[in-house]
Design a protein around this motif. Structure first.
Motif, mmCIF file in Angstrom:
data_model
loop_
_atom_site.group_PDB
_atom_site.id
_atom_site.type_symbol
_atom_site.label_atom_id
_atom_site.label_comp_id
_atom_site.label_asym_id
_atom_site.label_seq_id
_atom_site.Cartn_x
_atom_site.Cartn_y
_atom_site.Cartn_z
ATOM 1 N N ILE A 64 48.766 47.490 -54.102
ATOM 2 C CA ILE A 64 49.263 46.269 -54.796
ATOM 3 C C ILE A 64 50.172 46.796 -55.808
ATOM 4 N N SER A 65 51.580 46.374 -56.035
ATOM 5 C CA SER A 65 52.362 46.848 -56.997
ATOM 6 C C SER A 65 52.944 45.617 -57.836
ATOM 7 N N LEU A 66 52.429 45.631 -59.236
ATOM 8 C CA LEU A 66 53.067 44.380 -59.773
ATOM 9 C C LEU A 66 54.014 45.029 -60.593
ATOM 10 N N GLY A 67 55.181 44.352 -61.236
ATOM 11 C CA GLY A 67 56.145 44.881 -62.108
ATOM 12 C C GLY A 67 55.925 44.693 -63.351
ATOM 13 N N ARG A 68 56.954 44.506 -64.463
ATOM 14 C CA ARG A 68 56.831 44.533 -65.723
ATOM 15 C C ARG A 68 56.762 42.928 -66.106
ATOM 16 N N TYR A 69 55.965 42.603 -67.057
ATOM 17 C CA TYR A 69 55.800 41.308 -67.792
ATOM 18 C C TYR A 69 55.120 40.085 -66.719
ATOM 19 N N CYS A 70 54.334 40.906 -65.914
ATOM 20 C CA CYS A 70 53.455 39.871 -64.999
ATOM 21 C C CYS A 70 52.131 39.236 -65.573
ATOM 22 N N LEU A 71 51.990 38.130 -65.563
ATOM 23 C CA LEU A 71 50.988 37.210 -65.882
ATOM 24 C C LEU A 71 49.928 36.841 -64.853
ATOM 25 N N VAL A 72 48.759 37.334 -64.620
ATOM 26 C CA VAL A 72 47.756 37.082 -63.663
ATOM 27 C C VAL A 72 46.574 36.256 -64.353
ATOM 28 N N GLY A 73 46.673 34.864 -63.965
ATOM 29 C CA GLY A 73 46.088 33.776 -64.665
ATOM 30 C C GLY A 73 44.554 34.078 -64.298
ATOM 31 N N GLU A 74 43.664 33.343 -64.991
ATOM 32 C CA GLU A 74 42.163 33.406 -64.808
ATOM 33 C C GLU A 74 41.809 32.978 -63.592
ATOM 34 N N GLY A 75 40.761 33.608 -62.959
ATOM 35 C CA GLY A 75 40.247 33.237 -61.653
ATOM 36 C C GLY A 75 41.271 33.513 -60.389
ATOM 37 N N CYS A 76 42.474 34.411 -60.599
ATOM 38 C CA CYS A 76 43.273 34.529 -59.575
ATOM 39 C C CYS A 76 42.601 35.486 -58.695
ATOM 40 N N VAL A 77 43.039 35.366 -57.315
ATOM 41 C CA VAL A 77 42.491 36.577 -56.291
ATOM 42 C C VAL A 77 43.778 37.059 -55.647
ATOM 43 N N MET A 78 43.817 38.334 -55.609
ATOM 44 C CA MET A 78 44.906 38.782 -55.089
ATOM 45 C C MET A 78 44.599 39.922 -54.062
ATOM 46 N N ARG A 79 44.762 39.691 -52.809
ATOM 47 C CA ARG A 79 44.342 40.678 -51.904
ATOM 48 C C ARG A 79 45.680 40.817 -50.884
ATOM 49 N N PRO A 80 45.771 42.015 -50.535
ATOM 50 C CA PRO A 80 46.784 42.463 -49.643
ATOM 51 C C PRO A 80 46.608 41.687 -48.272
ATOM 52 N N PRO A 81 47.822 41.263 -47.589
ATOM 53 C CA PRO A 81 47.633 40.500 -46.268
ATOM 54 C C PRO A 81 47.326 41.767 -45.324
ATOM 55 N N TYR A 82 46.761 41.144 -44.231
ATOM 56 C CA TYR A 82 46.147 41.778 -42.987
ATOM 57 C C TYR A 82 46.662 41.128 -41.711
ATOM 58 N N LYS A 83 46.497 42.023 -40.673
ATOM 59 C CA LYS A 83 46.764 41.269 -39.312
ATOM 60 C C LYS A 83 46.023 42.542 -38.232
ATOM 61 N N THR A 84 45.965 42.122 -37.153
ATOM 62 C CA THR A 84 45.700 43.056 -35.954
ATOM 63 C C THR A 84 46.746 43.131 -34.903
ATOM 64 N N TYR A 85 47.133 44.560 -34.928
ATOM 65 C CA TYR A 85 48.377 44.489 -34.099
ATOM 66 C C TYR A 85 48.044 45.843 -33.187
ATOM 67 N N ARG A 86 48.361 45.394 -31.778
ATOM 68 C CA ARG A 86 48.122 46.335 -30.825
ATOM 69 C C ARG A 86 46.648 46.832 -30.832
ATOM 70 N N GLY A 87 45.570 45.827 -31.294
ATOM 71 C CA GLY A 87 44.470 46.074 -31.322
ATOM 72 C C GLY A 87 43.767 46.656 -32.499
ATOM 73 N N ASN A 88 44.743 47.131 -33.612
ATOM 74 C CA ASN A 88 44.220 47.803 -34.519
ATOM 75 C C ASN A 88 44.457 46.745 -35.927
ATOM 76 N N PHE A 89 43.377 46.812 -36.466
ATOM 77 C CA PHE A 89 43.240 45.779 -37.755
ATOM 78 C C PHE A 89 43.763 46.714 -38.902
ATOM 79 N N ASN A 90 44.841 46.184 -39.721
ATOM 80 C CA ASN A 90 45.319 47.076 -40.825
ATOM 81 C C ASN A 90 45.613 46.135 -42.018
ATOM 82 N N TYR A 91 45.588 46.380 -43.265
ATOM 83 C CA TYR A 91 46.297 45.776 -44.401
ATOM 84 C C TYR A 91 47.620 46.390 -44.536
ATOM 85 N N TYR A 92 48.296 45.592 -45.316
ATOM 86 C CA TYR A 92 49.610 45.837 -45.629
ATOM 87 C C TYR A 92 49.839 45.668 -47.177
ATOM 88 N N PRO A 93 50.732 46.431 -47.586
ATOM 89 C CA PRO A 93 50.988 46.379 -49.143
ATOM 90 C C PRO A 93 51.680 45.149 -49.462
#
Length: 190
Positions: A64-93
């Motif tokens: 996860i890459s956040l730039g400058r002057y970002c505001l992440v509010g209370e109780g936010c959940v940030m998680r990278p997206p994921y999918k299964t591709y050709r039988g392999n489960f992976n997270y993506y940036p």
């Protein structure tokens, strides 16, 4: 716009980095070695950032890459997206640009969020969503996975749909707000 009141916080409850990031001690940052904060970013209490969810393999990977002057509010959940591709489960940036405000209680699994973006409170940003520069997501909006939000547009509803075009001044307005909010986020006198 210039009338934002001072937002006081308890200094002992935040960690301030050399680059001006202010991270609540009550936020959950998992896999910090895989998260990049661009500087002058505020991460509020109860926020959860999952940098530990990454592709398998040796070494560090930026999750996860956040730039400058970002505001992440209370109780936010940030998680990278994921999918299964050709039988392999992976997270993506997940890449988030500069001057991005994510409202309280939102869940974000986007692939990319551009610069000067406002995400309202209690939003759900589906997996692999792409939000272009200067876009706005209204409060309580649910964007389905793989949604593409064009630049200078407002999306709202469930499912999130185009509502209206935003003015050309959106970049300046969002930049002014995020800088003002950061400058007004001051430790309370103890």
């Amino acid at each position: 716009m210039n009338t934002l009141p001072v937002v006081n916080y308890v200094k002992s409850e935040y960690i301030e980095t050399d680059t001006g990031n202010k991270v609540s001690r009550r936020a959950t940052i998992a896999g910090a070695q895989n998260i990049i904060l661009g500087g002058k970013t505020i991460i509020s209490s109860s926020a959860i950032i999952r940098g530990d969810l990454r592709r398998t393999g040796p070494g560090h990977a930026v999750v996860i890459s956040l730039g400058r002057y970002c505001l992440v509010g209370e109780g936010c959940v940030m998680r990278p997206p994921y999918k299964t591709y050709r039988g392999n489960f992976n997270y993506y940036p997940m890449k988030i640009g500069d001057h991005v405000h994510i409202g309280a209680g939102s869940v974000v699994e986007a692939a990319t969020i551009g610069n000067y973006v406002e995400i309202g409170k209690n939003c759900v940003i589906g997996k692999f969503t792409i939000i272009k520069d200067c876009a706005k997501i209204a409060d309580n909006t649910i964007l389905p996975p793989n949604t593409v939000v064009p630049a200078l547009s407002l999306f709202s509803g469930s499912p999130g749909r185009f509502t209206e075009d935003l003015p050309e001044t959106t970049q300046e307005l969002v930049e002014a707000f995020t800088k003002l909010y950061y400058n007004q986020f001051q430790p309370a006198d103890s």
